[in-house]
Write a protein that holds these residues in place. Structure first.
Motif, mmCIF file in Angstrom:
data_model
loop_
_atom_site.group_PDB
_atom_site.id
_atom_site.type_symbol
_atom_site.label_atom_id
_atom_site.label_comp_id
_atom_site.label_asym_id
_atom_site.label_seq_id
_atom_site.Cartn_x
_atom_site.Cartn_y
_atom_site.Cartn_z
ATOM 1 N N LEU A 138 -15.485 -4.887 38.169
ATOM 2 C CA LEU A 138 -14.262 -4.474 37.489
ATOM 3 C C LEU A 138 -13.142 -5.500 37.621
ATOM 4 O O LEU A 138 -12.178 -5.472 36.849
ATOM 5 C CB LEU A 138 -13.782 -3.125 38.026
ATOM 6 C CG LEU A 138 -14.634 -1.915 37.649
ATOM 7 C CD1 LEU A 138 -14.170 -0.675 38.384
ATOM 8 C CD2 LEU A 138 -14.609 -1.690 36.133
ATOM 9 N N THR A 139 -13.229 -6.384 38.592
ATOM 10 C CA THR A 139 -12.176 -7.380 38.791
ATOM 11 C C THR A 139 -12.570 -8.745 38.241
ATOM 12 O O THR A 139 -11.982 -9.765 38.618
ATOM 13 C CB THR A 139 -11.816 -7.504 40.277
ATOM 14 O OG1 THR A 139 -13.011 -7.698 41.054
ATOM 15 C CG2 THR A 139 -11.111 -6.263 40.774
ATOM 16 N N ARG A 140 -13.522 -8.765 37.340
ATOM 17 C CA ARG A 140 -13.839 -10.018 36.672
ATOM 18 C C ARG A 140 -12.649 -10.483 35.830
ATOM 19 O O ARG A 140 -11.768 -9.708 35.487
ATOM 20 C CB ARG A 140 -15.057 -9.830 35.749
ATOM 21 C CG ARG A 140 -16.374 -9.640 36.465
ATOM 22 C CD ARG A 140 -17.476 -9.357 35.473
ATOM 23 N NE ARG A 140 -17.219 -8.102 34.747
ATOM 24 C CZ ARG A 140 -17.992 -7.640 33.778
ATOM 25 N NH1 ARG A 140 -19.039 -8.325 33.377
ATOM 26 N NH2 ARG A 140 -17.708 -6.491 33.188
ATOM 27 N N GLN A 141 -12.654 -11.744 35.491
ATOM 28 C CA GLN A 141 -11.579 -12.286 34.680
ATOM 29 C C GLN A 141 -11.515 -11.559 33.346
ATOM 30 O O GLN A 141 -12.535 -11.220 32.745
ATOM 31 C CB GLN A 141 -11.799 -13.780 34.443
ATOM 32 C CG GLN A 141 -10.660 -14.462 33.694
ATOM 33 C CD GLN A 141 -10.867 -15.964 33.596
ATOM 34 O OE1 GLN A 141 -11.822 -16.498 34.141
ATOM 35 N NE2 GLN A 141 -9.975 -16.647 32.901
ATOM 36 N N ALA A 142 -10.294 -11.306 32.874
ATOM 37 C CA ALA A 142 -10.109 -10.587 31.617
ATOM 38 C C ALA A 142 -10.753 -11.350 30.463
ATOM 39 O O ALA A 142 -10.839 -12.581 30.470
ATOM 40 C CB ALA A 142 -8.620 -10.376 31.348
ATOM 41 N N GLY A 143 -11.199 -10.594 29.471
ATOM 42 C CA GLY A 143 -11.794 -11.210 28.296
ATOM 43 C C GLY A 143 -10.747 -11.928 27.462
ATOM 44 O O GLY A 143 -9.541 -11.791 27.675
ATOM 45 N N GLU A 144 -11.201 -12.680 26.493
ATOM 46 C CA GLU A 144 -10.294 -13.478 25.675
ATOM 47 C C GLU A 144 -9.825 -12.750 24.422
ATOM 48 O O GLU A 144 -8.827 -13.125 23.816
ATOM 49 C CB GLU A 144 -10.975 -14.794 25.276
ATOM 50 C CG GLU A 144 -11.319 -15.691 26.470
ATOM 51 C CD GLU A 144 -11.977 -16.983 26.045
ATOM 52 O OE1 GLU A 144 -12.203 -17.149 24.818
ATOM 53 O OE2 GLU A 144 -12.250 -17.831 26.905
#
Length: 298
Positions: A160-166
């Motif tokens: 859940l704390t992966r980098q936000a999408g583009e």
């Protein structure tokens, strides 16, 4: 920068990013556990007879019941034999989808959680409650299928704390959801409603019940803008400047109400529940509602 310099810098940059990501995990997990602890809940039983550890009820013995099933202490107080039944507590699978698009990084006040931060907190706190109740919890993404146990909580926190999408707006995933499972989709749902409709139709076709949970910032409901204003999407792909922002308020609020009504109708058609939560409101109340809504989706 030459190729050799770029190659040597990449591992250092990757390590800094990894360390920054790892640093958020203990805080997020601790906050989610604290939030879950503030919600007082009863037993999460299925209210059906079957295999389990919790006593459910006594029933009169039938002719085919084995003698070992008779509760002799209870039967001694009556003129007939009784069988002690336990409540069925078979674990179910719950899939979570938390929108990681750029729009979820918005907050109208630096002192207030961004929509994405609130969604991640609620999702992880909900996972804490479900895992404690013996459920299997995972994502609606193949990277984290439903599992039980404490280690699964850390897997979910990491995912859940992966980098936000583009992308500006996200679209829910349903392809990895197990048939007959339950699901929670958390988003501002500001993107194309057709993507939500397709995901709900796919879920309904596989007997999946669940919750559409819309998370908005308070300023997105109030539209407090007036005069010269520049509106720009979080990803910077859309920009609009106006000298009379106040003139847009009624039109914006009408379209927002129309979107909510459509989401409500899509959820109803799929047999799901729909609700809107504002990031300035109580996270405890939101968590309690979500947990109760999932029980209704059983």
């Amino acid at each position: 920068m030459n190729a050799q310099a770029a190659s040597s810098a990449r591992p250092a940059g990757l390590r800094r990013s990894a360390e920054a990501l790892a640093a958020t995990l203990p805080a997020l997990v601790a906050e989610a556990r604290h939030l879950a602890a503030t919600v007082q809940l009863g037993q999460h039983g299925r209210r059906l007879s079957g295999m389990g550890d919790e006593f459910w009820q006594y029933r009169p013995a039938h002719g085919g019941d084995a003698a070992r099933l008779i509760d002799w202490r209870r039967s001694a107080r009556a003129d007939q034999h009784f069988v002690r039944e336990k409540e069925w507590q078979a674990a179910q699978s719950v899939h979570l989808w938390v929108d990681d698009a750029q729009s979820m990084e918005f907050t109208g006040d630096p002192k207030r959680q961004a929509k994405g931060d609130r969604a991640r907190l609620l999702a992880l706190a909900l996972a804490v409650l479900l895992l404690r109740a013996g459920e299997r919890v995972g994502l609606a993404d193949p990277i984290a299928p439903p599992r039980s146990g404490e280690v699964q909580l850390l897997r979910l926190a990491h995912a859940l704390t992966r980098q936000a999408g583009e992308a500006d707006f996200g679209a829910p995933l349903a392809r990895a959801i197990l048939p007959g499972a339950r699901a929670v989709f958390m988003s501002d749902f500001m993107g194309d409603p057709a993507a939500v409709e397709a995901a709900l139709a796919d879920a309904a076709d596989h007997g999946v019940g669940g919750v559409l949970y819309q998370i908005l910032d308070p300023v997105e409901e109030a539209f407090p803008y007036d005069g010269r204003t520049i509106f720009e999407s979080m990803a910077g792909t859309v920009s609009h400047e106006t000298r009379r922002a106040g003139d847009l308020r009624d039109r914006y609020l009408r379209r927002l109400a129309e979107r909510k009504a459509r989401l409500q109708e899509l959820a109803h058609q799929a047999g799901w529940l729909f609700a809107t939560h504002h990031s300035g409101e109580s996270a405890q109340a939101a968590l309690l509602w979500l947990y109760g809504a999932l029980r209704k989706a059983d």
